[in-house]
Write an enzyme that holds these catalytic residues in place. Structure first.
Site, PDB file in Angstrom:
ATOM      1  CG  ASP A 124     -13.624  -7.086   1.837  1.00  0.00           C
ATOM      2  OD1 ASP A 124     -13.226  -6.600   2.820  1.00  0.00           O
ATOM      3  OD2 ASP A 124     -13.794  -6.569   0.955  1.00  0.00           O
ATOM      4  CG  ASP A 164      -1.762 -20.268  -1.353  1.00  0.00           C
ATOM      5  OD1 ASP A 164      -2.126 -19.890  -0.291  1.00  0.00           O
ATOM      6  OD2 ASP A 164      -1.642 -20.915  -2.221  1.00  0.00           O
ATOM      7  CG  ASP A 222      -8.636  -4.503   1.734  1.00  0.00           C
ATOM      8  OD1 ASP A 222      -8.871  -4.084   2.308  1.00  0.00           O
ATOM      9  OD2 ASP A 222      -8.484  -4.658  -0.035  1.00  0.00           O
ATOM     10  CE  LYS A 226       2.087 -17.936  -3.046  1.00  0.00           C
ATOM     11  NZ  LYS A 226       0.979 -19.146  -2.940  1.00  0.00           N
ATOM     12  CE1 TYR A 275      -3.513  -2.613   0.309  1.00  0.00           C
ATOM     13  CE2 TYR A 275      -4.989  -0.779   0.602  1.00  0.00           C
ATOM     14  CZ  TYR A 275      -4.813  -1.874   0.771  1.00  0.00           C
ATOM     15  OH  TYR A 275      -5.736  -2.081   0.744  1.00  0.00           O
TER      16      TYR A 275
HETATM   17  C1  IPM Z   1     -10.502  -1.294   3.697  1.00  0.00           C
HETATM   18  C2  IPM Z   1     -10.769  -0.235   3.036  1.00  0.00           C
HETATM   19  C3  IPM Z   1      -9.340   0.888   2.496  1.00  0.00           C
HETATM   20  C4  IPM Z   1      -8.479  -0.830   2.185  1.00  0.00           C
HETATM   21  C5  IPM Z   1      -9.668   1.121   0.890  1.00  0.00           C
HETATM   22  C6  IPM Z   1     -10.975   2.294   0.385  1.00  0.00           C
HETATM   23  C7  IPM Z   1      -8.659   1.995   0.657  1.00  0.00           C
HETATM   24  O1  IPM Z   1     -10.505  -1.721   1.515  1.00  0.00           O
HETATM   25  O2  IPM Z   1     -10.327  -0.450   4.899  1.00  0.00           O
HETATM   26  O3  IPM Z   1     -10.429  -2.157   4.075  1.00  0.00           O
HETATM   27  O4  IPM Z   1      -8.065  -1.231   0.986  1.00  0.00           O
HETATM   28  O5  IPM Z   1      -7.234  -0.691   3.305  1.00  0.00           O
HETATM   29 MG    MG Z   2     -11.110  -3.330   2.503  1.00  0.00          MG
END
Ligand code: IPM
Ligand code: MG
Length: 357
Positions: free
Chosen positions: A252, A224, A248, A191, A142
């Site tokens: 999710d 993975d 990240d 990884k 990042y």
């Molecule tokens: C998160 C989001 C952010 C990230 C984006 C919006 C930059 O996806 O906080 O998970 O990738 O960190």
């Molecule tokens: Mg995110």
């Protein structure tokens, strides 16, 4: 006590979910005898429109002077075509970096009342799920060098994943502290079969844990395989530590496994007590302004602020108990709605949570 909270509501559903969380904070303050002062500051697309930049200096200055920061969400279709350095997301990455918030904790918990909302088979979730992802937040790909150019008439672009020992050690410390208070089992995700940065990650996490937290068992898992294991057997996870990008992605996935991304909050902290608290979901521009968004993730983020920045554990417990009660009574926003429940708007959900504190 008096606390000064900077509010970065941002874009899309950001302002409405922050309104819900602020209501709950005010009610909690009344009950427990605290005063919360809120200062609204621009970030993301809203800041691009108002000030021409996703992270105005005034926002950084005031966040650094606040006791803590509450953030809604950034981004939206309107700014999708902007160059990467001017996009709303740059505001979020910039404030994390400017505040030195290297440790991002994202607990993915299956609420007992919402077991049916998980997309997994009930036998996989019947004993509950609580995956606490500790994501490194100010390093890795990042923030690594990147660039683009042309080679033999063809366009190319590149990003770099780079981690130093001290960056890995400080996030390992946070994860080990957490693991030693819980299951004493820490899953470190990398990884290492391909990446040099992952091999340093793995070696450093092991050395750090062995030296400072001999009671914590570190288990390595390739990213993975982790992605697969989260849907195959989510109950095996407790505390997970990983890099910025892997965290990240996996957070999710873990969120969806617990039913709805609208339920998950996160804290971002550095060396001090000032943190940034936000839902892990995005700005959902498709439902913005319709009062459909679930405010629970942001309300939980505000509760985490009370516990982790202000050491107000009873207040945290009161908010979580209220959410549990409201869910148990059958109230649901659209994202977690199921047959037989009472569907409510986002603002109604926030009000119900206030009323039950
Ligand atoms: C998160 C989001 C952010 C990230 C984006 C919006 C930059 O996806 O906080 O998970 O990738 O960190
Ligand atoms: Mg995110």
């Amino acid at each position: 006590m008096n606390y000064n909270i900077a509010v970065l509501a941002g874009d899309g559903i950001g302002p409405e979910i922050c309104t819900g969380a602020i209501k709950v904070l005010n009610k909690t303050g009344q009950k427990f005898g605290h005063t919360f002062n809120f200062e609204y500051l621009p970030i993301g697309g809203a800041a691009i429109d108002a000030c021409g930049t996703p992270l105005p200096d005034i926002t950084v200055e005031k966040c650094l002077k606040s006791d803590s920061v509450l953030l809604g969400a950034v981004g939206g279709y309107k700014w999708d075509d902007m160059p990467v350095d001017k996009r709303p997301e740059k505001g979020l990455l910039g404030i994390r970096k400017a505040m030195g918030l290297y440790s991002n904790i994202r607990p993915a918990k299956l609420w007992p009342s919402l077991a049916a909302a998980s997309p997994l088979k009930s036998e996989l979730v019947k004993n509950g799920i609580e995956i606490i992802i500790v994501r490194e937040l100010t390093g890795g790909i990042y923030f690594g060098e990147r660039g683009s150019g042309k080679e033999n008439g063809e366009e190319f672009a590149w990003d770099t994943e780079k981690y130093s020992v001290h960056e890995i050690e400080r996030i390992a410390r946070i994860a080990c502290e957490l693991a030693s208070k819980r299951s004493k089992r820490l899953i470190s995700v990398d990884k290492a079969n391909v990446l040099a940065s992952s091999r340093l990650w793995r070696k450093t996490v092991h050395e750090y844990a062995a030296k400072h937290f001999p009671d914590v068992e570190v288990v390595d898992m390739l990213v993975d395989n982790t992605a697969m294991q989260i849907v195959k057997n989510p109950a095996q996870f407790d505390v997970v530590v990983t890099s910025n990008m892997f965290g990240d992605i996996l957070s999710d996935e873990a969120a969806q496994v617990t039913g709805s991304i609208g339920m998950l909050a996160s804290s971002s902290l550095g060396d001090g007590t000032r943190g940034l608290y936000e839902p892990i979901h995005g700005s959902a521009p498709d439902i913005a302004g319709k009062d459909l968004a679930n405010p629970i993730a942001t309300i939980l983020a505000a509760a985490m602020m009370l516990r982790d920045s202000f050491a107000l554990s009873k207040e945290y417990d009161a908010i979580v108990a209220s959410i549990e009660k409201v869910l148990k009574s059958g109230f649901r926003t659209a994202d977690i709605y199921e047959e037989g429940c009472k569907k409510v708007k986002g603002s109604e959900m926030a009000q119900l949570i206030c009323d039950n504190i």
